[in-house]
Design a protein around this motif. Structure first.
Motif, PDB file in Angstrom:
ATOM      1  N   GLN A  41      58.151  54.851  50.043  1.00 41.54           N
ATOM      2  CA  GLN A  41      57.249  53.919  50.923  1.00 41.54           C
ATOM      3  C   GLN A  41      55.981  55.327  50.810  1.00 41.54           C
ATOM      4  N   ILE A  43      52.404  56.694  52.611  1.00 39.84           N
ATOM      5  CA  ILE A  43      52.069  57.044  54.185  1.00 39.84           C
ATOM      6  C   ILE A  43      50.772  57.839  53.951  1.00 39.84           C
ATOM      7  N   CYS A  56      52.122  53.371  57.099  1.00 39.91           N
ATOM      8  CA  CYS A  56      52.488  53.494  56.042  1.00 39.91           C
ATOM      9  C   CYS A  56      53.394  51.812  55.528  1.00 39.91           C
ATOM     10  N   THR A  58      55.165  49.759  52.770  1.00 36.43           N
ATOM     11  CA  THR A  58      56.495  50.024  51.179  1.00 36.43           C
ATOM     12  C   THR A  58      55.689  49.287  50.297  1.00 36.43           C
ATOM     13  N   CYS A  67      56.978  50.897  58.725  1.00 37.80           N
ATOM     14  CA  CYS A  67      56.366  50.135  57.195  1.00 37.80           C
ATOM     15  C   CYS A  67      56.742  48.607  56.303  1.00 37.80           C
TER      16      CYS A  67
END
Length: 101
Positions: A41, A43, A56, A58, A67
């Motif tokens: 992920q 962020i 966020c 993925t 996410c």
């Protein structure tokens, strides 16, 4: 305004704006309870219009509601009425202990 991107061999990218509106994006790896890979992920934290945001996304593996793997991930307000978000990277001459490609 020209942004300066600081390249460091690590799991984050720090973008220094020079006017107190820096941004940072870092990657983390998530694992299932049994230790198998779940996802990578990204962020991001950034300041826009005096609001500090976090998003966020993925990049690989199992996406979640919090996410997703959308090109435009949802943003969450972390703080309002923020005048400055300024970050300083650690000494770039030192090698990071961990790196995520």
């Amino acid at each position: 305004m020209r942004l300066k991107q600081i390249k460091i061999l690590s799991s984050y990218v720090l973008t220094r704006s020079g006017d107190g509106k820096d941004s940072i994006a870092f990657r983390r790896v998530e694992y299932h309870a049994n230790g198998s890979f779940s996802s990578v992920q990204e962020i991001a934290w950034f300041l826009r219009d005096n609001t500090l945001w976090r998003s966020c996304q993925t990049l690989k593996g199992a996406a979640t509601t919090a996410c997703p793997n959308d090109a435009n991930p949802p943003r969450v307000i972390m703080a309002e009425n923020v005048d400055m978000f300024s970050l300083t990277s650690r000494d770039s001459r030192r090698r990071p202990r961990y790196a995520i490609p």
